[in-house]
Enzyme design. Sequence first.
Site, PDB file in Angstrom:
ATOM      1  N   ASP A 138      10.636   5.378  -5.713  1.00 46.53           N
ATOM      2  CA  ASP A 138       9.969   4.076  -5.642  1.00 46.53           C
ATOM      3  C   ASP A 138      11.001   2.949  -5.662  1.00 46.53           C
ATOM      4  O   ASP A 138      10.753   1.873  -6.187  1.00 46.53           O
ATOM      5  CB  ASP A 138       8.949   3.908  -6.780  1.00 46.53           C
ATOM      6  CG  ASP A 138       7.975   2.767  -6.512  1.00 46.53           C
ATOM      7  OD1 ASP A 138       7.877   2.328  -5.355  1.00 46.53           O
ATOM      8  OD2 ASP A 138       7.333   2.302  -7.475  1.00 46.53           O
ATOM      9  N   THR A 141       6.343  -0.295   3.289  1.00 46.07           N
ATOM     10  CA  THR A 141       5.656  -1.584   3.392  1.00 46.07           C
ATOM     11  C   THR A 141       6.599  -2.747   3.058  1.00 46.07           C
ATOM     12  O   THR A 141       7.537  -2.603   2.274  1.00 46.07           O
ATOM     13  CB  THR A 141       4.429  -1.646   2.463  1.00 46.07           C
ATOM     14  OG1 THR A 141       4.845  -1.341   1.137  1.00 46.07           O
ATOM     15  CG2 THR A 141       3.360  -0.671   2.916  1.00 46.07           C
ATOM     16  N   GLY A 169       0.808  -1.224   0.000  1.00 41.73           N
ATOM     17  CA  GLY A 169       0.000   0.000   0.000  1.00 41.73           C
ATOM     18  C   GLY A 169       0.840   1.271   0.000  1.00 41.73           C
ATOM     19  O   GLY A 169       0.334   2.355   0.245  1.00 41.73           O
ATOM     20  N   CYS A 223      -6.941   7.019 -13.189  1.00 49.44           N
ATOM     21  CA  CYS A 223      -7.303   5.826 -13.962  1.00 49.44           C
ATOM     22  C   CYS A 223      -6.104   5.091 -14.563  1.00 49.44           C
ATOM     23  O   CYS A 223      -6.154   3.882 -14.787  1.00 49.44           O
ATOM     24  CB  CYS A 223      -8.243   6.206 -15.108  1.00 49.44           C
ATOM     25  SG  CYS A 223      -9.451   7.474 -14.702  1.00 49.44           S
TER      26      CYS A 223
HETATM   27 CA    CA Z   1       6.574   0.631  -4.520  1.00 55.26          CA
END
Ligand code: CA
Length: 689
Positions: free
Chosen positions: A308, A243, A180, A608
Amino acid sequence: MKLLACAGLLAAAVATAATGAVSQGDWGQYGGDSAEQHFSPLTAVNAANVVGLGLAWSFELDTNRGQESIPVVRDGVMYVSTAWSKVFALDARDGRSLWSFDPKVPGARAFNACCDVVNRGVAVADGRVFVGTVDGRLIALDAKTGRPVWTTRTVPDGRPYSITGAPRVFDHKVIIGNAGGEYGVRGYVTAYDAASGRQVWRFYTIPGNPVGPKDGAASDAALARIATPTWYGHWYDYGGGGTVWDAIVVDADLGQIYIGVGNGTPWDRRVRSLGQGDNLFLASIVALDATTGAYRWHYQESPGESWDYDATQPMMLSSLQINGAVTPVVMQASKNGFFYVLDRRSGKLVSANNFIKENWADGIDMSTGRPRTRGDIFYDKSNFMMPGAIGGHSWQPTSFSPATGLVYIPAQEIPFVYAPDAHFAFRPGAWNIAVDPSAFIPPSDAAARKAMMAMAKGTLIAWDPIAQREMWRVTHDGFWNAGVLSTAGNLVFQGQGSGRFEAYRADSGAFLWGFDAPSGIIAAPITYAVNGVQYIAVLSGWGGIAVNASKGPQQQVAPPGRVLAFKLAGSAKLPPQTPIPLKPPNPSADPSTAAQLAAGRDAYSRNCGVCHGFGGIGGDILPDLRRASALSDRVLWHAIVLGGVLESNGMVSFRKYLSAEDAEAIRAYISAQARLLEATPPATSSALP
Ligand code: CA
């Protein structure tokens, strides 16, 4: 190459003794054994005879969603999880179904899964099968019947957590993380008693609000002492991320587990932490005491994580001969493009080197363990970086062969432009990355798109972890390639997004054997033996983060996923299949303004694109909206986008985030994209990531 690599296997034997009997020939756990080397000592199928490998059986799954799972095989039974967290038990000799279990995940929970409703596998121990579900439950099933024994909710209600990773079992405890990090949650791992489902310990990977109540968790002391001083501002309002959505590895020798910690939320550290601090334990490998969950050590790969660059990738345990000493190590091919070898007793960096082209760090400083970053990587303006958010390597299992001493890495080279989002505002429950969403939109010009695609490469890399250098590579047609298995038969098996499944010589990379599956392959293969017959098995099923990216020219709806099992002289055939052609583009005839198209492009990209494809260019699994029946039907469009009539499929109402005007602007933008598609010859209509 001098190497002592059996310690991992011995450790595995010790670990499995603690968790229940694993017979010779079983693929007893997610990574093969607890060292998670994705290596098998079986040699009946080997480089000399693999050319004779044929299909032994196939089992058709009830979905064409992504299949990332690794089956576990115990005593002739294959336990395999699939999309929507379902579990099947199959006779490993012939694929006959013994039982199945559907946790009935509400369709709306698909909204919380960043990268498709995948599941990466189960754990089997003490006569039970453990599975985590997309909606955050951990369920223990009776291994004989598939009936639930206990269920525990591992995430708080009303928060955008999900579970796609496989649980691990150690000493009668089940350990599970969650996902998440793109939405706005705070990461943690939890250990539960395998018999009862009662919580034993929990470790939060990042601090909460320092003036809020204490967690009362195993992480309290380490967060206060080590992590909290590295955070600034009000990160806890955003969740902060971190996470543990994939790798959790048990080290029976040292009584500890390693967790791979994910990215920060939002990605842009200037929003998350006033642009300051390392933000521990984001993007780190953390070692915990397996019994108590207490902190032992950490190694942060990407300080101040803003790209990321999750450090959640699979980790392999072994013992390598380093400078004349046998050193117990944990190894990881990180999303940030570097291959790390750490001493697992201390977390000390043994060595690191980039395994793909990268442009953000000039190597790793061995005295501090920190990357020597190049220029401004914190994107004060837009920043073109390699690797990008997809990473140099993601969740696809790597393999370490003690026989060759090589690690096999499913790698990719996909650059990305990180640009600050001038209009970022935190939206509870939605994507919250604070990166300009237009960075994701592929160019509409066909030549520019082709040039962009030419930059994206997928490769299988054989890597010497001691010398930290590439020994050979196989370059694939597509960029998104599958997890890896190596065997003592001098073999490496790997699938590709095209559906191609191949075997190579482990020592040289020479091609030996191939098979074409109707759907793409992203999952890692396994091998096992029953009654003296060795099988190789893999799931086919395109999807995952690439759910919106076609694996080639789109001609038809993706076929259902399958379990495919192979053996020498196997002669089974796949059942015949009637291709379902894609529907033609279906633009609305309603007029639109330039301002409406621009607003639609922005709203679509923010809300989207991650599922339906950026630029409106969808894949062949989730609907390509340019072809949707609802596109030309205003009433139906609004009933779906705002009314939520397709919620059970995962398409929730966006009323919280979009107005009727926004929905109409998106319809205008997608209609314009559909008209572009109409004008494009079919042969070049392939979609892009
Ligand atoms: Ca990630």
